[in-house]
Design a protein around this motif. Structure first.
Motif, PDB file in Angstrom:
ATOM      1  N   THR A 429       2.706   2.764  -0.228  1.00 44.16           N
ATOM      2  CA  THR A 429       3.074   3.971   0.515  1.00 44.16           C
ATOM      3  C   THR A 429       3.789   3.584   1.796  1.00 44.16           C
ATOM      4  O   THR A 429       3.404   2.611   2.458  1.00 44.16           O
ATOM      5  CB  THR A 429       1.823   4.809   0.825  1.00 44.16           C
ATOM      6  N   THR A 436       6.000  10.771   5.262  1.00 42.69           N
ATOM      7  CA  THR A 436       5.800   9.923   4.092  1.00 42.69           C
ATOM      8  C   THR A 436       7.067   9.934   3.245  1.00 42.69           C
ATOM      9  O   THR A 436       7.483  10.979   2.739  1.00 42.69           O
ATOM     10  CB  THR A 436       4.611  10.419   3.251  1.00 42.69           C
ATOM     11  N   ARG A 439       5.119   7.509  -1.683  1.00 47.23           N
ATOM     12  CA  ARG A 439       3.679   7.600  -1.855  1.00 47.23           C
ATOM     13  C   ARG A 439       3.308   7.102  -3.241  1.00 47.23           C
ATOM     14  O   ARG A 439       3.863   7.557  -4.242  1.00 47.23           O
ATOM     15  CB  ARG A 439       3.194   9.034  -1.661  1.00 47.23           C
TER      16      ARG A 439
END
Length: 470
Positions: A429, A436, A439
């Motif tokens: 990740t 983000t 992931r």
């Protein structure tokens, strides 16, 4: 009285905007994200390693880092990410790239630098590089770097405004330098055109949370003294970093002494080019005196071990640089001369190359190699106040890594495991600026299938352009 009350209200609003909010129900400070569990390799001044730690993130920055129980007691977040059984590190920093050159990967190998450049790369660029080519190559390079845990990169190429656009869309951090060179290239045919382009480019991107716009004179042997001085003046006026190549090969040193009566570093010092905004790639052939010059002027240096090995450019005296206190980071160089953008390989190579070259197994420890890819890399880019370590106030650039693959077991030393055993595919990740972008190995800001298809189409065009015309 009313004026004082208004000032007090404004002050309170500013404090609230820059501080975590406190939940009325829980009494805890609120964050956008908490990454909990796992071993945190902070790379702070104390080089703390926190077992079963946690990191709280708000508005793209780290607001707390410490033992998990302590952070969970103090913070509540809209999103929680479990990193139990994993390792959390600062995002890796690739200090030198030419990112669109991913589309020239493997085009010309096993050549010295001058033949590689003049007989293959410059002609291929002249026939193929366009803004759309640059965008496609940039997307390919960004996807590769995210997969490998690189969150910041420093680049030098053409159409850098398009590179910045693609980089921002992908959510990646970049110090991006528009090339200035004394012959016609894909985007600008004259120095005047290049300087006008840079002016607009820097003005557009300054102030961005992700993009640091820079000016990038290619090298002392491809940019005249007059134009180098103009670059320095532009940097002084705008504050833009300067990205360049310096002392990459022995031939460059010899040619510079013949043409200018000085080595590249001495020549650049003589004309007043070097300062604390310069990021110098390679620096393979500095003398002891020149190392002191670079240290005194606070020039950032980026070591590119694999590219230098492949082009037989030499071995930079990195142990001496580190001992002298230079700001030294690591880079991959472009994928046409490496042939990848894998910082894990650069760390491993940097540590091992200098051991065998010096005959001393103690030089460039695993920890030092990891520092060059993180906090020292941030120092080389003059960005260590913002990135390079997991500390309160810094940008939330975080990477979560698997630590249970066969090649990682058993684990005795975190730095040894990270540098000598961990591979790019063990990056799970990636978080950049609190967002983000990958992931569980799935890219979230880039379309991997479309990127691959586009790259294969451009391959056919490159091959066709290089066939002899009948």
């Amino acid at each position: 009285m009313a004026k004082h009350l208004l000032s007090l209200v404004v002050l309170i609003v500013m404090v609230l905007e820059t501080s975590p909010n406190v939940s009325a129900q829980s009494g805890k400070a609120s964050a956008d994200l908490i990454v909990r569990g796992g071993v945190i390799v902070t790379m702070d001044n104390a080089r703390r390693i926190i077992d079963d730690g946690a990191i709280a993130v708000a508005r793209g920055r780290i607001v707390a880092v410490g033992p998990r129980a302590e952070i969970e007691k103090r913070y509540v977040a809209r999103e929680s990410m479990d990193a139990g059984g994993k390792i959390i590190i600062p995002g890796l920093i690739n200090g030198h790239t030419h990112i669109p050159m991913t589309l020239f990967r493997g085009l010309a190998d096993d050549l010295d630098l001058q033949d590689w450049l003049t007989k293959y790369i410059f002609p291929a660029e002249a026939k193929n590089v366009s803004e759309e080519f640059v965008r496609a190559g940039t997307r390919l390079g960004l996807a590769e770097m995210i997969r490998g845990g690189t969150t910041t990169y420093c680049d030098m190429y053409y159409f850098e405004d398009a590179i910045a656009d693609e980089t921002e869309k992908a959510g990646v951090r970049g110090v991006l330098g528009e090339t200035v060179i004394d012959f016609p290239v894909a985007d600008n045919k004259t120095n005047a055109e290049a300087m006008a382009y840079v002016e607009k480019f820097v003005k557009r991107w300054q102030g961005s949370e992700l993009i640091t716009p820079a000016i990038a004179p290619h090298a002392p042997y491809t940019v005249s003294e007059e134009h180098l001085k103009a670059v320095r003046a532009f940097s002084d006026r705008t504050g833009a970093p300067i990205v360049t190549h310096i002392s990459e090969t022995k031939k460059e040193i010899d040619d510079s002494r013949k043409a200018k009566g000085a080595s590249p570093i001495d020549y650049l010092e003589r004309i007043g080019f070097l300062n604390e905004r310069v990021i110098a790639a390679h620096v393979v052939w500095p003398s002891a005196t020149e190392i002191e010059v670079l240290k005194r002027l606070k020039v950032g240096v980026v070591h590119n071990p694999q590219s230098n090995m492949k082009l037989a450019s030499g071995v930079a005296p990195v142990p001496k640089m580190l001992s002298a206190g230079l700001l030294v980071g690591l880079g991959t160089d472009g994928a046409a001369s490496n042939n990848d953008l894998n910082m894990w390989e650069e760390m491993d190579t940097a540590a091992k190359l200098h051991k065998v070259f010096s005959g001393d197994p103690k030089v460039i420890s695993a920890q030092e190699a990891f520092e060059m890819a993180t906090i020292r890399g941030a120092q080389a880019l003059h960005l260590d106040r913002e990135i390079g370590s997991i500390e309160i106030g810094k940008r939330a650039d975080l990477v979560i890594i698997e630590r249970d693959d066969l090649n990682q077991i058993p684990l005795y030393s975190v730095y040894s495991d990270l540098v000598y055993a961990t591979k790019a595919w063990e990056v799970l990740t990636v978080i950049i600026n609190g967002r983000t972008v990958m992931r569980d190995r799935k890219l979230l800001t880039l379309d991997e299938k479309a990127i691959k298809e586009s790259a294969r189409i451009y391959r056919e065009g490159v091959l066709k352009s290089l066939k002899p015309q009948k």
